[in-house]
Design an enzyme around this catalytic site. Structure first.
Site, short mmCIF file in Angstrom:
data_model
loop_
_atom_site.label_atom_id
_atom_site.label_comp_id
_atom_site.label_asym_id
_atom_site.label_seq_id
_atom_site.Cartn_x
_atom_site.Cartn_y
_atom_site.Cartn_z
N GLU A 220 10.33 -4.24 4.94
CA GLU A 220 11.05 -3.77 3.74
C GLU A 220 12.52 -4.03 3.90
O GLU A 220 13.68 -3.09 3.89
CB GLU A 220 10.93 -2.29 3.68
CG GLU A 220 9.66 -1.86 3.08
CD GLU A 220 9.14 -0.19 3.22
OE1 GLU A 220 10.23 0.23 3.24
OE2 GLU A 220 7.93 -0.10 2.96
N GLY B 256 0.80 -1.30 -0.06
CA GLY B 256 0.20 -0.07 -0.11
C GLY B 256 0.83 1.26 0.05
O GLY B 256 2.34 1.21 0.04
N SER C 118 2.86 4.60 0.98
CA SER C 118 3.46 5.28 2.49
C SER C 118 2.48 5.79 3.47
O SER C 118 1.71 6.74 2.81
CB SER C 118 4.56 5.93 2.06
OG SER C 118 5.38 5.49 1.26
N GLY C 119 2.45 5.35 4.75
CA GLY C 119 1.51 6.20 5.67
C GLY C 119 0.38 5.40 5.60
O GLY C 119 -0.63 5.88 6.36
N GLY D 256 -0.21 2.58 7.08
CA GLY D 256 -0.57 1.95 8.39
C GLY D 256 0.29 0.38 8.50
O GLY D 256 -0.23 -0.28 9.27
N LYS D 257 0.87 0.25 7.27
CA LYS D 257 1.68 -1.22 7.22
C LYS D 257 2.35 -1.43 8.46
O LYS D 257 2.34 -2.45 9.11
CB LYS D 257 2.28 -1.36 5.77
CG LYS D 257 1.40 -1.05 4.90
CD LYS D 257 2.25 -1.22 3.38
CE LYS D 257 3.44 -0.40 3.35
NZ LYS D 257 3.12 0.93 2.90
#
Length: 579
Positions: free
Chosen positions: A502, A371, A373-374, A376-377
């Site tokens: 990541e 998803g 960036s930002g 909620g992952k």
């Protein structure tokens, strides 16, 4: 910060000292010896009076000389022993305080450190406890001997000459009138100084920890100006303290000199008219000096005590905070077969981040989160680690709510490899074994972890091998080497749930090859959760979840999402290129 606003009192100060389990026997022995030493010093002026009033060379005998010398030496030795014992108590109390505060910091939730600079926390452990240490170790023993000296001298002076003693007490209300307002002002200034010290410590620690960032962006002038502002604030409050002390000392000195002049003047008249002997006047002056010196020290003690009250308030504020929540269940046997999110919602402070997230991850499955960036992952990973508590919904392991499982046992089954693996100062071995106790691993286990993580590819080329010092935050290592050490750390823990955030995103192609091979080995036979920006790391996932603005908007395999989820397909093509 709550601890900065905490108000302290004498009762809280005493309770804080009691919480360190101070040795009462040692304390009272020290006080008793101080009393004996002070009593010895109180005898000397009486001997002097007797010697002057009845001066006769025939009286100067060897036993008298030995007696006077013995009183002097004995008093000095006893004073030294009592001071050491009371100082030892002070050092012991401060050591216990530091241990308590440090242990408390390690138990506080991550949310506290999100809001507090590390330098401010360091200041609580070092600076605030040092203020209390200074009071207990240096000023408190002097206070006890001073109180005894003043009390004993006053009692003897009343017996020597009560009229002259009453004249001396003229200074008492004047002294109190001076000390009280200055002491109150000192408490406020000291609190401000300690707060500024904590803020300054936090700022410079942050700057020095990111020294490469500062130099890369030519931010030396900016940081110098910011640092100078902090230094200026420290200077301002330091000078306010100096002004108070500069006022206190000469005022007290003037008051005492005034008393001495009154005593000498009135005493001289009494000697002249024959109602007082010279010996009595000399003894009176000697006792007066035994009162004056402690009185000056009392003023300093009062200012230091007010400083200590401010430090006590901040320390108590830390100690009274709630610990990170641990589970209440006992004898929990976890297989880590199934991890479930059940309608989980969560946010930071008042800002929602996740909304009604539900998914299931089973053993030997690879689950990927994709998803913008930002979205909620990484927050999902933080919740799995129990850094925070969910707002609503639940997270379970083997159908047991994770908040009910003891933290140490729960986290022992979880491994985490971030985009940049955290490295501590020490050796490569220290970093690989970090968090594990002796006996929980063998040298063979370390060797296996090093081999499986492909860390041996560079360790074998180092002169000191696995005992090579890595420097602060691993500055002597490359990004790929730090990642492989992080993977070796995960291998050694042998986790049941592996989280990869990541983990290869910032590596060059050669490092990615080694790290990728190590990760493939590490993922085998475990529940694997992956946050990825590279197509190669997610196409073979058992299930992919697409997170957008804190909501789960799609799930399935790569092929299924490419066919059914427009945002996933667009995101994939934009981020990774078409495959």
């Amino acid at each position: 910060m709550n601890n900065n606003k905490e108000k302290a009192s004498f009762k809280k100060f005493i309770n804080l000292i009691k919480s360190t389990n101070v040795k009462k026997g040692l304390f009272f022995t020290g006080v008793l010896l101080t009393l004996i030493g002070t009593a010895g010093s109180l005898i000397v002026p009486l001997l002097t009076q007797m010697f002057i009033d009845g001066f006769n060379t025939d009286l100067i005998t060897m036993p008298l000389v030995i007696l006077i010398t013995g009183v002097f030496l004995g008093s000095a030795v006893i004073d030294g022993i009592s001071y050491y014992m009371l100082a030892k108590i002070g050092q012991t109390v401060v050591r216990s305080l530091r241990e308590m505060v440090w242990a408390k910091f390690l138990k506080l939730p991550v949310s506290y450190f999100d809001k507090t600079k590390s330098g401010e926390s360091v200041s609580r452990v070092v600076n605030d406890t040092s203020i209390i240490q200074n009071l207990i170790t240096s000023h408190f023993p002097q206070l006890i001997s001073g109180v005894l000296s003043v009390a004993g001298s006053v009692i003897i002076l009343f017996f020597l000459d009560w009229k002259l003693t009453l004249i001396m007490f003229v200074s008492l209300p004047i002294s109190i009138a001076v000390i009280m307002p200055l002491g109150s002002r000192m408490q406020k200034v000291s609190k401000k100084l300690q707060d500024e010290t904590a803020a300054f410590t936090g700022a410079i620690q942050e700057t020095l920890s990111e020294i490469r960032l500062m130099k890369s962006f030519n931010a030396e002038n900016y940081e110098q100006q910011k640092g100078n502002r902090g230094i200026g604030q420290l200077y301002k409050y330091g000078m306010k303290e100096a002004v108070i002390n500069a006022l206190l000392s000469p005022i007290m000195y003037t008051i005492m000199m005034f008393v001495i002049i009154l005593v000498i003047g009135y005493g001289g008249l009494r000697v002249a008219d024959g109602t007082m002997t010279i010996g009595t006047l000399v003894a009176f002056l000697l006792y007066l000096f035994q009162i004056i010196m402690p009185m000056t020290m009392f003023a300093m003690f009062f200012t230091e005590y007010n400083k200590a009250l401010g430090a006590t308030g901040r320390i108590m504020g830390i100690l009274e905070m709630g610990d990170e929540k641990s589970g209440s269940l006992e004898d929990v046997s976890l297989a880590y077969k199934t991890l479930q999110f059940n309608n989980v919602s969560f946010g930071y402070e008042d800002t929602p981040v996740l909304e009604n997230i539900s998914f299931t991850a089973k053993n030997n499955q690879k689950i990927a989160f994709v998803g913008p960036s930002g979205s909620g992952k990484s927050t999902i990973f933080s919740l799995i680690e129990r850094y925070y508590s969910v707002w609503s919904g639940s997270i379970t392991i083997d159908n047991i709510g994770i908040e009910n499982i003891p933290l140490s046992e729960y986290r022992s089954g979880i491994g985490y490899v971030a985009q940049e693996s955290a490295i501590i100062s020490g050796t490569i071995k220290d970093n690989i074994t970090y968090g594990l106790k002796a006996g929980e691993y063998t040298d063979e286990d370390i060797e296996r972890a090093v081999k499986q993580s492909y860390t041996s590819e560079f360790i074998d080329e180092l002169p000191d091998g696995i005992l090579t010092e890595v420097g602060e935050r691993g500055v002597k290592l490359s990004g790929g080497q730090r990642q492989r050490i992080g993977i070796a750390r995960a291998f050694l823990r042998n986790p049941q749930i592996l989280m990869l955030d990541e983990a290869t995103a910032s590596l060059d192609s050669q490092s990615e090859k080694y790290v990728g091979e190590a990760l493939n080995d590490l993922m085998a036979g475990r529940t694997v959760l992956v946050i990825a920006h590279r197509l190669s790391t997610i196409v073979n996932s058992d299930k992919i979840y697409f997170i957008d603005s804190g909501q789960l908007t799609g799930e399935g395999t790569h092929i299924e999402l490419m066919a059914s989820h427009d945002m996933y397909r667009a995101f994939t093509e934009q981020q990774f290129g078409e495959d």
